[in-house]
Design a protein around this motif. Structure first.
Motif, mmCIF file in Angstrom:
data_model
loop_
_atom_site.group_PDB
_atom_site.id
_atom_site.type_symbol
_atom_site.label_atom_id
_atom_site.label_comp_id
_atom_site.label_asym_id
_atom_site.label_seq_id
_atom_site.Cartn_x
_atom_site.Cartn_y
_atom_site.Cartn_z
ATOM 1 N N VAL A 39 0.873 -1.162 -0.031
ATOM 2 C CA VAL A 39 0.085 0.097 -0.049
ATOM 3 C C VAL A 39 1.192 1.235 0.061
ATOM 4 N N LYS A 40 0.302 2.247 -0.663
ATOM 5 C CA LYS A 40 0.869 3.752 -0.555
ATOM 6 C C LYS A 40 -0.130 4.573 -0.168
ATOM 7 N N LEU A 41 0.523 5.620 0.566
ATOM 8 C CA LEU A 41 -0.670 6.553 1.074
ATOM 9 C C LEU A 41 0.021 7.923 0.804
ATOM 10 N N ASN A 42 -0.805 8.622 -0.075
ATOM 11 C CA ASN A 42 -0.423 10.176 -0.296
ATOM 12 C C ASN A 42 -1.291 11.012 0.321
ATOM 13 N N VAL A 43 -0.712 12.142 0.652
ATOM 14 C CA VAL A 43 -1.488 13.425 1.100
ATOM 15 C C VAL A 43 -1.303 14.365 0.162
ATOM 16 N N VAL A 44 -2.551 14.712 -0.520
ATOM 17 C CA VAL A 44 -2.653 15.657 -1.671
ATOM 18 C C VAL A 44 -3.268 16.999 -1.301
ATOM 19 N N GLU A 45 -2.533 18.222 -1.609
ATOM 20 C CA GLU A 45 -3.171 19.354 -1.458
ATOM 21 C C GLU A 45 -3.185 20.061 -2.367
ATOM 22 N N VAL A 46 -4.663 20.240 -3.107
ATOM 23 C CA VAL A 46 -4.959 20.923 -4.397
ATOM 24 C C VAL A 46 -5.148 22.174 -4.136
ATOM 25 N N ALA A 47 -4.539 23.253 -5.046
ATOM 26 C CA ALA A 47 -4.743 24.672 -4.835
ATOM 27 C C ALA A 47 -6.139 25.148 -5.259
ATOM 28 N N GLY A 69 -11.440 21.226 3.150
ATOM 29 C CA GLY A 69 -11.797 21.843 1.782
ATOM 30 C C GLY A 69 -12.922 21.214 1.148
ATOM 31 N N THR A 70 -13.197 21.862 0.093
ATOM 32 C CA THR A 70 -14.235 21.527 -0.764
ATOM 33 C C THR A 70 -13.811 21.407 -2.129
ATOM 34 N N GLY A 71 -14.742 20.708 -3.107
ATOM 35 C CA GLY A 71 -14.527 20.481 -4.310
ATOM 36 C C GLY A 71 -15.331 19.460 -4.917
ATOM 37 N N HIS A 72 -14.705 18.963 -6.087
ATOM 38 C CA HIS A 72 -15.438 17.553 -6.704
ATOM 39 C C HIS A 72 -14.508 16.554 -7.085
ATOM 40 N N GLY A 73 -14.919 15.312 -7.099
ATOM 41 C CA GLY A 73 -14.056 14.249 -7.453
ATOM 42 C C GLY A 73 -14.713 13.445 -8.882
ATOM 43 N N ASP A 74 -13.822 13.259 -9.838
ATOM 44 C CA ASP A 74 -14.513 12.573 -10.944
ATOM 45 C C ASP A 74 -13.783 11.183 -11.037
ATOM 46 N N ILE A 75 -14.655 10.143 -10.885
ATOM 47 C CA ILE A 75 -14.118 8.559 -11.175
ATOM 48 C C ILE A 75 -14.684 8.183 -12.614
ATOM 49 N N GLY A 76 -13.901 8.166 -13.343
ATOM 50 C CA GLY A 76 -14.244 8.070 -14.967
ATOM 51 C C GLY A 76 -15.349 9.114 -15.133
ATOM 52 N N SER A 77 -16.681 9.030 -15.528
ATOM 53 C CA SER A 77 -17.566 10.333 -16.124
ATOM 54 C C SER A 77 -18.261 10.353 -14.767
ATOM 55 N N ALA A 78 -18.103 9.315 -13.554
ATOM 56 C CA ALA A 78 -19.041 9.963 -12.478
ATOM 57 C C ALA A 78 -18.511 10.991 -11.354
ATOM 58 N N ARG A 79 -19.357 12.148 -11.182
ATOM 59 C CA ARG A 79 -18.882 13.312 -10.464
ATOM 60 C C ARG A 79 -19.694 13.255 -9.190
ATOM 61 N N THR A 80 -18.736 13.547 -8.054
ATOM 62 C CA THR A 80 -19.035 13.604 -6.694
ATOM 63 C C THR A 80 -18.712 14.928 -6.062
ATOM 64 N N GLU A 81 -19.884 15.916 -5.379
ATOM 65 C CA GLU A 81 -19.247 16.810 -4.684
ATOM 66 C C GLU A 81 -18.691 16.305 -3.259
ATOM 67 N N LEU A 82 -17.663 17.344 -3.167
ATOM 68 C CA LEU A 82 -16.777 16.612 -1.960
ATOM 69 C C LEU A 82 -16.650 17.898 -0.982
ATOM 70 N N ARG A 83 -16.596 17.245 0.308
ATOM 71 C CA ARG A 83 -16.340 18.001 1.403
ATOM 72 C C ARG A 83 -15.569 17.260 2.522
ATOM 73 N N ARG A 84 -15.228 17.881 3.746
ATOM 74 C CA ARG A 84 -14.736 17.255 4.781
ATOM 75 C C ARG A 84 -15.771 15.951 4.991
ATOM 76 N N THR A 85 -14.856 14.641 5.095
ATOM 77 C CA THR A 85 -15.270 13.447 5.479
ATOM 78 C C THR A 85 -15.783 12.643 4.559
ATOM 79 N N SER A 86 -15.805 13.437 3.142
ATOM 80 C CA SER A 86 -16.438 12.528 1.905
ATOM 81 C C SER A 86 -15.197 11.443 1.338
ATOM 82 N N GLU A 103 -11.735 26.973 -1.661
ATOM 83 C CA GLU A 103 -10.897 26.932 -0.177
ATOM 84 C C GLU A 103 -9.732 25.972 -0.380
ATOM 85 N N GLY A 104 -9.705 25.322 -1.654
ATOM 86 C CA GLY A 104 -8.495 24.215 -1.711
ATOM 87 C C GLY A 104 -9.226 22.969 -1.358
#
Length: 263
Positions: A39-47, A69-86, A103-104
């Protein structure tokens, strides 16, 4: 980091070594540098407004937990709105992108490659949250020779074989004041999990260690580890952890009374 690659490690958030990119920065607290092979674990901070693309996602399984922070994630063509705990689960063969809001976005990303022979979920769950409580493990007494300690914490199964995950899993331990997720081992799996919220302790190197949100625990196969909230009283708050063993450990699902078969 000074990590013992045989006995595992607790890596403090302030110790993370980040590399900068035009979209933000990334660190890898768990990976080959500390002896992790599965396993690898990355910490990603997106501006703010930027996009991070997991370049290896088509060849890997990935699990994402939003830490801030907030934003959205795309897995293939499926989009999900993101917030803390997502949380997101990206099966092998799909692309993964994270786009930050104003907010990043800070996310922890678990990564693994299938080794061959793993069953694939027919219709895997790809979006969830640490608060998902449909399937839980209660009254866990541990795996191994360590004695049971105090009142047992509850663990939410967010992504697991029953939701279609082939190798990775995402579990969320909720240690209420005075509760413990008992010390245990995984005979074949590497465990990588984080202190997500609250102040608590993680078991490593034969002792309980104080941790804060963002700190990471890595336990190789056969190394005892656990989590507890030693605080009690009117001001005590829950201590939340998340992550899981790679590959998933069927013993946890047997303990919960559910099937470990991939669906």
């Amino acid at each position: 980091m000074g990590a013992d690659t045989v006995k595992g490690a607790i890596i403090r958030r302030e110790e993370f070594a980040f590399s900068a990119f035009d979209w933000g920065r990334v660190a890898e607290p768990v990976g080959p540098a500390i002896g992790a092979r599965k396993v690898k674990l990355n910490v990603v901070e997106v501006a703010p407004g930027a996009v991070w693309r997991q370049g290896w996602s088509f060849e890997e399984e990935n699990v994402v937990v939003v830490f801030a922070g907030t934003g959205h994630g795309d897995i293939g063509s499926a989009r999900t709105e993101l917030r803390r705990t997502s949380a997101l689960y990206s099966p092998t063969g799909r692309t993964l992108e994270l786009t930050a809001g104003d907010e990043g976005l800070t996310a922890y990303v678990w990564r693994t490659k299938l080794v061959g022979g793993e069953p694939e979920g027919a219709d895997p769950k790809t979006a969830g949250a640490l608060t998902d409580s449909e399937t839980q493990l209660r009254g866990f007494s541990g795996i191994g020779e360590s004695p049971t300690e105090g009142e047992s914490a509850v663990m939410n199964f967010v992504f697991w074989p029953g939701s279609g995950s082939s190798r990775l899993c995402l579990h969320c331990g909720v240690q209420q004041p005075g509760q413990t997720f008992n010390v245990h081992i995984h005979p074949e799996s590497e465990e990588a999990f984080i202190a997500f919220e609250g102040i608590g302790q993680l078991y490593m190197h034969d002792q309980w260690n104080d941790v804060r949100p963002g700190d990471v625990l890595y336990a190789p196969p056969g190394i005892p580890h656990g989590a507890r909230n030693p605080h009690t009283g009117p001001d005590a708050e829950p201590f939340t952890t998340c992550g899981g063993p790679t590959p998933f450990d069927p013993a946890l699902y047997h303990a919960a009374g559910v099937s470990p078969d991939v669906k």
